[in-house]
Design a protein around this motif. Structure first.
Motif, PDB file in Angstrom:
ATOM      1  N   LYS A 121       0.825  -1.201   0.000  1.00 44.02           N
ATOM      2  CA  LYS A 121       0.000   0.000   0.000  1.00 44.02           C
ATOM      3  C   LYS A 121       0.867   1.262   0.000  1.00 44.02           C
ATOM      4  O   LYS A 121       1.817   1.363   0.769  1.00 44.02           O
ATOM      5  N   CYS A 122       0.493   2.203  -0.858  1.00 44.30           N
ATOM      6  CA  CYS A 122       1.201   3.483  -0.936  1.00 44.30           C
ATOM      7  C   CYS A 122       0.181   4.610  -1.079  1.00 44.30           C
ATOM      8  O   CYS A 122      -0.785   4.490  -1.837  1.00 44.30           O
ATOM      9  N   ALA A 123       0.407   5.679  -0.384  1.00 43.25           N
ATOM     10  CA  ALA A 123      -0.529   6.804  -0.413  1.00 43.25           C
ATOM     11  C   ALA A 123      -0.464   7.527  -1.756  1.00 43.25           C
ATOM     12  O   ALA A 123       0.602   7.926  -2.208  1.00 43.25           O
ATOM     13  N   SER A 124      -1.622   7.682  -2.368  1.00 43.79           N
ATOM     14  CA  SER A 124      -1.693   8.400  -3.643  1.00 43.79           C
ATOM     15  C   SER A 124      -2.118   9.855  -3.454  1.00 43.79           C
ATOM     16  O   SER A 124      -2.062  10.643  -4.400  1.00 43.79           O
ATOM     17  N   ASP A 125      -2.549  10.195  -2.229  1.00 45.54           N
ATOM     18  CA  ASP A 125      -3.012  11.567  -1.981  1.00 45.54           C
ATOM     19  C   ASP A 125      -2.005  12.385  -1.181  1.00 45.54           C
ATOM     20  O   ASP A 125      -2.271  13.529  -0.836  1.00 45.54           O
ATOM     21  N   PHE A 126      -0.838  11.797  -0.887  1.00 47.55           N
ATOM     22  CA  PHE A 126       0.221  12.523  -0.191  1.00 47.55           C
ATOM     23  C   PHE A 126       1.240  12.959  -1.227  1.00 47.55           C
ATOM     24  O   PHE A 126       1.988  12.142  -1.770  1.00 47.55           O
ATOM     25  N   ILE A 127       1.259  14.246  -1.534  1.00 47.78           N
ATOM     26  CA  ILE A 127       2.085  14.784  -2.613  1.00 47.78           C
ATOM     27  C   ILE A 127       3.217  15.626  -2.030  1.00 47.78           C
ATOM     28  O   ILE A 127       2.980  16.585  -1.288  1.00 47.78           O
ATOM     29  N   SER A 128       4.446  15.258  -2.380  1.00 49.39           N
ATOM     30  CA  SER A 128       5.591  16.039  -1.923  1.00 49.39           C
ATOM     31  C   SER A 128       6.555  16.240  -3.086  1.00 49.39           C
ATOM     32  O   SER A 128       6.215  15.945  -4.233  1.00 49.39           O
ATOM     33  N   SER A 129       7.747  16.722  -2.788  1.00 43.90           N
ATOM     34  CA  SER A 129       8.764  16.946  -3.820  1.00 43.90           C
ATOM     35  C   SER A 129      10.008  16.147  -3.462  1.00 43.90           C
ATOM     36  O   SER A 129      11.024  16.712  -3.060  1.00 43.90           O
ATOM     37  N   PRO A 130       9.955  14.813  -3.546  1.00 43.88           N
ATOM     38  CA  PRO A 130      11.076  13.979  -3.107  1.00 43.88           C
ATOM     39  C   PRO A 130      12.379  14.387  -3.776  1.00 43.88           C
ATOM     40  O   PRO A 130      12.417  14.659  -4.973  1.00 43.88           O
ATOM     41  N   VAL A 131      13.458  14.403  -2.984  1.00 41.88           N
ATOM     42  CA  VAL A 131      14.717  14.947  -3.474  1.00 41.88           C
ATOM     43  C   VAL A 131      15.866  14.021  -3.094  1.00 41.88           C
ATOM     44  O   VAL A 131      15.916  13.485  -1.983  1.00 41.88           O
ATOM     45  N   LEU A 132      16.775  13.826  -4.015  1.00 45.76           N
ATOM     46  CA  LEU A 132      17.954  12.997  -3.787  1.00 45.76           C
ATOM     47  C   LEU A 132      18.849  13.636  -2.736  1.00 45.76           C
ATOM     48  O   LEU A 132      19.117  14.840  -2.776  1.00 45.76           O
ATOM     49  N   VAL A 133      19.331  12.825  -1.796  1.00 39.06           N
ATOM     50  CA  VAL A 133      20.151  13.343  -0.702  1.00 39.06           C
ATOM     51  C   VAL A 133      21.401  14.049  -1.224  1.00 39.06           C
ATOM     52  O   VAL A 133      21.827  15.074  -0.671  1.00 39.06           O
ATOM     53  N   ASP A 134      21.999  13.534  -2.314  1.00 39.04           N
ATOM     54  CA  ASP A 134      23.185  14.176  -2.881  1.00 39.04           C
ATOM     55  C   ASP A 134      22.865  15.581  -3.381  1.00 39.04           C
ATOM     56  O   ASP A 134      23.702  16.494  -3.266  1.00 39.04           O
ATOM     57  N   ASP A 135      21.666  15.757  -3.939  1.00 37.36           N
ATOM     58  CA  ASP A 135      21.270  17.084  -4.418  1.00 37.36           C
ATOM     59  C   ASP A 135      21.111  18.057  -3.257  1.00 37.36           C
ATOM     60  O   ASP A 135      21.507  19.223  -3.356  1.00 37.36           O
ATOM     61  N   VAL A 136      20.542  17.588  -2.161  1.00 39.38           N
ATOM     62  CA  VAL A 136      20.376  18.455  -0.990  1.00 39.38           C
ATOM     63  C   VAL A 136      21.739  18.913  -0.492  1.00 39.38           C
ATOM     64  O   VAL A 136      21.967  20.110  -0.231  1.00 39.38           O
ATOM     65  N   SER A 137      22.678  17.989  -0.363  1.00 39.09           N
ATOM     66  CA  SER A 137      24.013  18.334   0.119  1.00 39.09           C
ATOM     67  C   SER A 137      24.702  19.327  -0.808  1.00 39.09           C
ATOM     68  O   SER A 137      25.307  20.308  -0.353  1.00 39.09           O
ATOM     69  N   GLU A 138      24.626  19.062  -2.105  1.00 42.94           N
ATOM     70  CA  GLU A 138      25.273  19.964  -3.067  1.00 42.94           C
ATOM     71  C   GLU A 138      24.689  21.373  -2.989  1.00 42.94           C
ATOM     72  O   GLU A 138      25.426  22.369  -3.038  1.00 42.94           O
ATOM     73  N   LEU A 139      23.377  21.472  -2.856  1.00 43.09           N
ATOM     74  CA  LEU A 139      22.742  22.786  -2.811  1.00 43.09           C
ATOM     75  C   LEU A 139      23.072  23.518  -1.510  1.00 43.09           C
ATOM     76  O   LEU A 139      23.264  24.742  -1.508  1.00 43.09           O
ATOM     77  N   ILE A 140      23.152  22.796  -0.414  1.00 45.25           N
ATOM     78  CA  ILE A 140      23.553  23.417   0.849  1.00 45.25           C
ATOM     79  C   ILE A 140      24.945  24.025   0.711  1.00 45.25           C
ATOM     80  O   ILE A 140      25.183  25.181   1.099  1.00 45.25           O
ATOM     81  N   LEU A 141      25.862  23.267   0.144  1.00 48.35           N
ATOM     82  CA  LEU A 141      27.244  23.744   0.027  1.00 48.35           C
ATOM     83  C   LEU A 141      27.366  24.886  -0.979  1.00 48.35           C
ATOM     84  O   LEU A 141      28.184  25.793  -0.791  1.00 48.35           O
ATOM     85  N   LYS A 142      26.539  24.878  -2.010  1.00 41.71           N
ATOM     86  CA  LYS A 142      26.544  25.997  -2.946  1.00 41.71           C
ATOM     87  C   LYS A 142      26.051  27.283  -2.266  1.00 41.71           C
ATOM     88  O   LYS A 142      26.584  28.367  -2.507  1.00 41.71           O
ATOM     89  N   LEU A 143      25.021  27.162  -1.440  1.00 40.83           N
ATOM     90  CA  LEU A 143      24.523  28.332  -0.719  1.00 40.83           C
ATOM     91  C   LEU A 143      25.589  28.888   0.209  1.00 40.83           C
ATOM     92  O   LEU A 143      25.784  30.111   0.306  1.00 40.83           O
ATOM     93  N   ILE A 144      26.291  27.998   0.896  1.00 35.97           N
ATOM     94  CA  ILE A 144      27.350  28.441   1.809  1.00 35.97           C
ATOM     95  C   ILE A 144      28.501  29.069   1.029  1.00 35.97           C
ATOM     96  O   ILE A 144      28.958  30.171   1.361  1.00 35.97           O
ATOM     97  N   LYS A 145      28.969  28.386   0.004  1.00 37.26           N
ATOM     98  CA  LYS A 145      30.119  28.860  -0.759  1.00 37.26           C
ATOM     99  C   LYS A 145      29.873  30.215  -1.396  1.00 37.26           C
ATOM    100  O   LYS A 145      30.771  31.069  -1.442  1.00 37.26           O
ATOM    101  N   ASN A 146      28.652  30.424  -1.867  1.00 38.04           N
ATOM    102  CA  ASN A 146      28.335  31.677  -2.557  1.00 38.04           C
ATOM    103  C   ASN A 146      27.757  32.745  -1.623  1.00 38.04           C
ATOM    104  O   ASN A 146      27.277  33.774  -2.078  1.00 38.04           O
ATOM    105  N   ASN A 147      27.798  32.445  -0.319  1.00 38.97           N
ATOM    106  CA  ASN A 147      27.429  33.435   0.703  1.00 38.97           C
ATOM    107  C   ASN A 147      25.988  33.920   0.547  1.00 38.97           C
ATOM    108  O   ASN A 147      25.694  35.110   0.726  1.00 38.97           O
ATOM    109  N   HIS A 148      25.073  33.004   0.220  1.00 33.54           N
ATOM    110  CA  HIS A 148      23.656  33.354   0.113  1.00 33.54           C
ATOM    111  C   HIS A 148      22.990  33.249   1.487  1.00 33.54           C
ATOM    112  O   HIS A 148      23.433  32.502   2.364  1.00 33.54           O
TER     113      HIS A 148
END
Length: 305
Positions: A190-217
Motif C-alpha cells: 500500500k502506498c498513499a496516492s493523496d500525499f504529494i511532496s517533492s522527493p529529493v535525492l540526498v546528494d542534491d540536498v548536500s550539493e545545494l547546501i554547500l553551494k549556498l554556503i560557498k556563494n554566501n547566500h
C-alpha cells in the motif's frame, strides 16, 4: 570536495552528522574543513555531543574558524515528537535556542534544516513567501526555530526540505525500505496516492547546501526534487525498474495517507516550489526515475538472488 573561505573562517560545523543527510554532507567536505557531532550513533571522526546538556563551547573545535553551523540534530519522527512532547520540546526547541545563542555570539551563520510540513497541505506548490500553518507538533517546533532565527540573525540559511531519499541500502532511505518489501516477496504494498511532496535525492540536498554556503547566500529556501509526486508514484518508479530484472508478482495498492496509523493527521499536498533556489544555480536535479534505475542496477544481485 568542498572548500570555502570567508574572513579567515574556513570550517563548517555540522550538528547532528550521524543522520542520513549529515553523513552525505560530511563526505562532500574536505575533512580538514568540517567538524561533525553525533549523540547516539557514532561515526569515524564524529564528536559526541548531547545538545540537551552540553554547549558547543565545550566541543574540541576551534569555533572561531567556523563560518557556518549546519543544524541537523533533533527528533524528526512526528509521532515520537508528540508521544514524548516534553523530550522533543527540549531537543527540538530549547537546545536549538541555546545553540543559536552561541552561534550568534561567535558570529557563525546558522544553516537550519526545517521541513516541508510547515505548510498545511491544502494547496501545494508552496513558495517561500506563502503563509505557513504547521499542523503537527514536529512542524510547529521547526517553525518556532525558523522565527527565532529570522528575528535574531541578519545572515542565516533556513532550508525547508522535502522527503529525502538516496541510492544507499540504509534504513533512512525510503527506496531501500520498499526494495526490501519487494525482494522478500510482499505481493501487495500500500502506498498513499493523496500525499504529494517533492522527493529529493540526498546528494542534491548536500550539493545545494554547500553551494549556498560557498556563494554566501542567505534567506529561506525550499529544497525539493524536480517533480511533485505521490508515494504511490515513487514506489511504482522503483517497481518498474525492478521488473526489468526479474518477473515478480508485486502490486502497488493506492490508499490514503489517512489509512496509515499516525498520532496526528498528515498534511497532504506539501510539494514545494523551488524556483527561488533553482534560479540561483545552474544545477540539474536528479529525477526519481534516474535514481531508481541506478539504485536497482547497484542492487541487482539481491534481486537475482
Amino acid at each position: 570536495r568542498f572548500y570555502y573561505m570567508c574572513e579567515n573562517k574556513s570550517n563548517i560545523l555540522i550538528l547532528g552528522g550521524s543522520g542520513y543527510l549529515g553523513r552525505n554532507l560530511i563526505k562532500k567536505i574536505d575533512s580538514n574543513l568540517v567538524d561533525a557531532t553525533y549523540n547516539n550513533n557514532a561515526f569515524d571522526g564524529g564528536i559526541k555531543f548531547d545538545a540537551t546538556n552540553e554547549s558547543i563551547s565545550q566541543l574540541p573545535v576551534n569555533i572561531k574558524k567556523c563560518s557556518h553551523a549546519v543544524i541537523l540534530l533533533g527528533e524528526t519522527n512526528p509521532d515520537t515528537c508528540l508521544k514524548k512532547a516534553n523530550i522533543s520540546e527540549d531537543i527540538n526547541v530549547s537546545s536549538i535556542k541555546n545553540i543559536l545563542e552561541e552561534l550568534y555570539a561567535n558570529k557563525i551563520t546558522p544553516v537550519f534544516a526545517s521541513t516541508e510540513a510547515v505548510f498545511d497541505g491544502e494547496i501545494g506548490d508552496y513558495k517561500e513567501s506563502d503563509a505557513t500553518n504547521p499542523l503537527m507538533l514536529y512542524a510547529k517546533q521547526k517553525y518556532e526555530i525558523e522565527k527565532i532565527i529570522r528575528n535574531k540573525f541578519s545572515k542565516y540559511i533556513i532550508l525547508r526540505i522535502s522527503k529525502v531519499y538516496g541510492y544507499e541500502e540504509n534504513n533512512g532511505n525510503i527506496l531501500y525500505s520498499w526494495f526490501q518489501q519487494i525482494t522478500r516477496g510482499d505481493s501487495n504494498i500500500k502506498c498513499a496516492s493523496d500525499f504529494i511532496s517533492s522527493p529529493v535525492l540526498v546528494d542534491d540536498v548536500s550539493e545545494l547546501i554547500l553551494k549556498l554556503i560557498k556563494n554566501n547566500h542567505h534567506g529561506v529556501y525550499h529544497v525539493g526534487g524536480p517533480h511533485a509526486m505521490s508515494r504511490f508514484d515513487m514506489f511504482n518508479a522503483l517497481l518498474n525498474e525492478v521488473k526489468k530484472y526479474v518477473n515478480i508478482d508485486v502490486r502497488s495498492e493506492k490508499c490514503s495517507i489517512d489509512d496509515f496509523q499516525t498520532l496526528e493527521p498528515r498534511p497532504k499536498k506539501i510539494n514545494l516550489n523551488t524556483d527561488k533556489l533553482s534560479n540561483l544555480f545552474e544545477y540539474k536535479l536528479h529525477t526519481i526515475e534516474e535514481v531508481c534505475k541506478k539504485f536497482v542496477e547497484d542492487n541487482c544481485g539481491a534481486i537475482k538472488g
